[in-house]
Design a protein around this motif. Structure first.
Motif, PDB file in Angstrom:
ATOM      1  N   LEU A 115       0.784  -1.223  -0.015  1.00  0.00           N
ATOM      2  CA  LEU A 115       0.037  -0.021  -0.061  1.00  0.00           C
ATOM      3  C   LEU A 115       0.804   1.098  -0.062  1.00  0.00           C
ATOM      4  O   LEU A 115       1.900   1.394   0.649  1.00  0.00           O
ATOM      5  CB  LEU A 115      -0.878  -0.048   1.089  1.00  0.00           C
ATOM      6  CG  LEU A 115      -2.067  -0.915   1.166  1.00  0.00           C
ATOM      7  CD1 LEU A 115      -2.874  -1.035   2.559  1.00  0.00           C
ATOM      8  CD2 LEU A 115      -3.169  -0.392   0.167  1.00  0.00           C
ATOM      9  N   PRO A 116       0.425   2.113  -0.697  1.00  0.00           N
ATOM     10  CA  PRO A 116       1.542   3.556  -0.878  1.00  0.00           C
ATOM     11  C   PRO A 116       1.072   4.569   0.311  1.00  0.00           C
ATOM     12  O   PRO A 116       0.234   5.600   0.229  1.00  0.00           O
ATOM     13  CB  PRO A 116       0.970   3.956  -2.086  1.00  0.00           C
ATOM     14  CG  PRO A 116      -0.437   3.710  -2.392  1.00  0.00           C
ATOM     15  CD  PRO A 116      -0.688   2.257  -1.799  1.00  0.00           C
ATOM     16  N   LEU A 117       1.713   4.045   1.460  1.00  0.00           N
ATOM     17  CA  LEU A 117       1.419   4.741   2.628  1.00  0.00           C
ATOM     18  C   LEU A 117       2.046   6.276   2.530  1.00  0.00           C
ATOM     19  O   LEU A 117       1.514   7.177   3.054  1.00  0.00           O
ATOM     20  CB  LEU A 117       1.826   4.156   3.762  1.00  0.00           C
ATOM     21  CG  LEU A 117       1.408   2.643   4.314  1.00  0.00           C
ATOM     22  CD1 LEU A 117       2.046   1.966   5.326  1.00  0.00           C
ATOM     23  CD2 LEU A 117      -0.152   2.733   4.274  1.00  0.00           C
ATOM     24  N   LEU A 173      -1.861   3.714  -6.408  1.00  0.00           N
ATOM     25  CA  LEU A 173      -1.472   5.115  -6.446  1.00  0.00           C
ATOM     26  C   LEU A 173      -2.084   6.119  -6.661  1.00  0.00           C
ATOM     27  O   LEU A 173      -2.245   7.342  -6.239  1.00  0.00           O
ATOM     28  CB  LEU A 173      -0.009   5.017  -7.250  1.00  0.00           C
ATOM     29  CG  LEU A 173       0.900   6.349  -7.301  1.00  0.00           C
ATOM     30  CD1 LEU A 173       1.423   6.228  -5.702  1.00  0.00           C
ATOM     31  CD2 LEU A 173       1.879   6.059  -8.284  1.00  0.00           C
ATOM     32  N   ALA A 174      -2.958   5.768  -8.179  1.00  0.00           N
ATOM     33  CA  ALA A 174      -3.825   6.738  -8.263  1.00  0.00           C
ATOM     34  C   ALA A 174      -4.870   7.311  -7.119  1.00  0.00           C
ATOM     35  O   ALA A 174      -5.012   8.167  -7.168  1.00  0.00           O
ATOM     36  CB  ALA A 174      -4.701   6.319  -9.558  1.00  0.00           C
ATOM     37  N   ALA A 175      -5.429   6.326  -6.377  1.00  0.00           N
ATOM     38  CA  ALA A 175      -6.463   6.498  -5.516  1.00  0.00           C
ATOM     39  C   ALA A 175      -5.806   7.399  -4.463  1.00  0.00           C
ATOM     40  O   ALA A 175      -6.548   8.015  -3.807  1.00  0.00           O
ATOM     41  CB  ALA A 175      -7.024   5.087  -4.928  1.00  0.00           C
ATOM     42  N   ALA A 176      -4.532   7.135  -4.080  1.00  0.00           N
ATOM     43  CA  ALA A 176      -3.957   7.893  -3.065  1.00  0.00           C
ATOM     44  C   ALA A 176      -3.658   9.322  -3.720  1.00  0.00           C
ATOM     45  O   ALA A 176      -3.364  10.207  -2.612  1.00  0.00           O
ATOM     46  CB  ALA A 176      -2.618   7.088  -2.616  1.00  0.00           C
ATOM     47  N   LEU A 177      -3.183   9.618  -4.738  1.00  0.00           N
ATOM     48  CA  LEU A 177      -2.601  10.724  -5.080  1.00  0.00           C
ATOM     49  C   LEU A 177      -3.584  11.873  -5.654  1.00  0.00           C
ATOM     50  O   LEU A 177      -3.805  12.981  -5.620  1.00  0.00           O
ATOM     51  CB  LEU A 177      -1.557  10.666  -5.994  1.00  0.00           C
ATOM     52  CG  LEU A 177      -0.397  10.264  -5.497  1.00  0.00           C
ATOM     53  CD1 LEU A 177       0.758  10.084  -6.716  1.00  0.00           C
ATOM     54  CD2 LEU A 177       0.256  11.056  -4.428  1.00  0.00           C
ATOM     55  N   TYR A 178      -4.889  11.249  -6.244  1.00  0.00           N
ATOM     56  CA  TYR A 178      -5.855  12.289  -7.084  1.00  0.00           C
ATOM     57  C   TYR A 178      -6.739  12.598  -5.979  1.00  0.00           C
ATOM     58  O   TYR A 178      -6.719  12.096  -4.918  1.00  0.00           O
ATOM     59  CB  TYR A 178      -6.671  11.423  -7.914  1.00  0.00           C
ATOM     60  CG  TYR A 178      -6.052  11.255  -9.183  1.00  0.00           C
ATOM     61  CD1 TYR A 178      -5.721  12.350 -10.184  1.00  0.00           C
ATOM     62  CD2 TYR A 178      -5.646   9.968  -9.937  1.00  0.00           C
ATOM     63  CE1 TYR A 178      -5.325  12.281 -11.523  1.00  0.00           C
ATOM     64  CE2 TYR A 178      -4.937   9.978 -11.215  1.00  0.00           C
ATOM     65  CZ  TYR A 178      -5.029  11.199 -11.902  1.00  0.00           C
ATOM     66  OH  TYR A 178      -4.204  11.005 -13.198  1.00  0.00           O
TER      67      TYR A 178
END
Length: 400
Positions: free
Chosen positions: A93-95, A141-146
């Motif tokens: 997961l991109p914490l 990553l997209a769900a974390a950064l957008y």
């Protein structure tokens, strides 16, 4: 605990009466009572053991026999070589997210291409195993950064990606990972506030509950999903209507698994009516819901209800159903084999299993029902079928 005690333990844990279990394996209630009480001390032969394992949803035959010398993989699919890579991608997961985020249109195109590749491939797990690790990482990553509306779109894509991962993980020795992606898909779909993503996540989560033997939870999650999406169907596109039909069939499947014949066929009829409202050539990539799949679904309902004559009749009518997805066609042919197995038509069982292998080798290789039927034919089938069954057993990595 002896053999009879193990049978009783698993039967009661599954919520079955003696009458139901005995009927499913073609034995009398008195015979089953004698086994469970220990009056029949001799352990049944392999064909009956396999039927008991199937009826009780036991993946490891040693759970019944106590004999640890019989390897688990004889009755369940082996772990795919790409399983560890998929596991690592899910767990990473991109914490502290960083890196180049993919455009949502790019992610959508990659996901669509992955679904198309899955349906076209005879070895769909190998195909997905090569695509999923990068796709999962990029979607996470997209769900974390957008942010804002793009983030909701990214969450919907992530939920669908997890659903695709569940297709890869099914029937593999990775129950913990399957549950992780099923639950993460639901969380992502809820946060996205996208009705289609939510329906898709419900469909996958319901399957996870049913395969784990929690039929009440499977039914509840499907019913809840239908209630949520129902008000939006008329204003939405064909995809949400198809999901409504797919969820209706899941209710039919679950009812059939617990022996509720009236409810099972009623839900199947509801799904069939919805299928008739779809365009003639429509085929949903996530659930395979379509007009063409309804005959295959009828086979499954009859088989799960152990309606031998009805399942054989449905199988005869649907054996050559033009299902465009190779893995779904392979699974359908395994259900056809199960229908003939109920009727003890071993030649038809063998023919259906060979057709399933031709359509989608990896589907039959990872399917517990197919492995059990193949093993029984190879070990105790008629002499004229044993050679064919042993060839198939070698092809699906069963005889070890």
């Amino acid at each position: 605990m002896g053999f009879g005690g193990r049978v009783r333990f698993h039967r009661e844990r599954a919520g079955m009466t003696r009458e139901v279990l005995a009927g499913r394996i073609g034995k009398s209630t008195a015979w089953l009572k004698a086994v469970e009480s220990g009056r029949l001390q001799q352990q049944p032969r392999l064909p009956i053991l396999l039927q008991l394992a199937e009826a009780l949803r036991i993946r490891n035959l040693a759970d019944l026999t106590g004999d640890q010398s019989m390897p688990v993989r004889m009755f369940t699919g082996p772990g795919h070589p790409a399983l560890d890579a998929v596991r690592q991608a899910v767990n990473a997961l991109p914490l502290a997210p960083q890196g180049t985020v993919q455009p949502l249109t790019h992610l959508r195109a990659r996901l669509d291409a992955a679904w198309r590749a899955r349906h076209a491939s005879p070895d769909h797990r190998t195909t997905l195993g090569a695509l999923l690790p990068d796709l999962i990482r990029d979607a996470q990553l997209a769900a974390a950064l957008y942010r804002g509306e793009p983030r909701r779109q990214a969450l919907a894509l992530l939920a669908e990606t997890y659903g695709l991962a569940q297709m890869f993980l099914a029937y593999q020795p990775a129950a913990d990972l399957l549950w992780r992606v099923a639950e993460r898909a639901m969380l992502a779909a809820q946060e996205s506030d996208d009705a289609l993503a939510l329906a898709c996540a419900v469909w996958f989560l319901g399957q996870a509950h049913r395969d784990a033997g929690d039929f009440d939870a499977a039914r509840q999650v499907n019913e809840d999903g239908i209630r949520v999406i129902e008000p939006r169907i008329d204003s939405a596109g064909v995809e949400l209507l198809a999901m409504r039909g797919a969820l209706s069939f899941e209710l039919a499947f679950t009812a059939a698994r617990v022996g509720q014949a009236g409810d099972a066929w009623r839900h199947w009829e509801d799904a069939a009516q919805i299928a008739e409202r779809l365009p003639a050539g429509y085929y949903q990539p996530w659930t395979s819901f379509s007009r063409v799949v309804m005959d295959a679904h009828a086979v499954t309902v009859a088989v799960e209800l152990h309606q031998g004559g009805e399942s054989a009749r449905q199988a005869q009518r649907a054996v050559y159903a033009p299902i465009p997805s190779r893995p779904r066609r392979g699974r359908h042919l395994i259900e056809v084999a199960r229908a003939h197995f109920l009727q003890r038509d071993q030649g038809a069982v063998m023919h259906a299993l060979e057709m399933a292998y031709e359509a989608a080798p990896e589907t039959i290789r990872y399917n517990g029902y197919a492995r059990r039927m193949t093993l029984e034919l190879a070990e105790t089938g008629p002499a004229e079928l044993r050679t064919r069954a042993r060839v198939l057993a070698g092809n699906i990595e069963l005889m070890v």
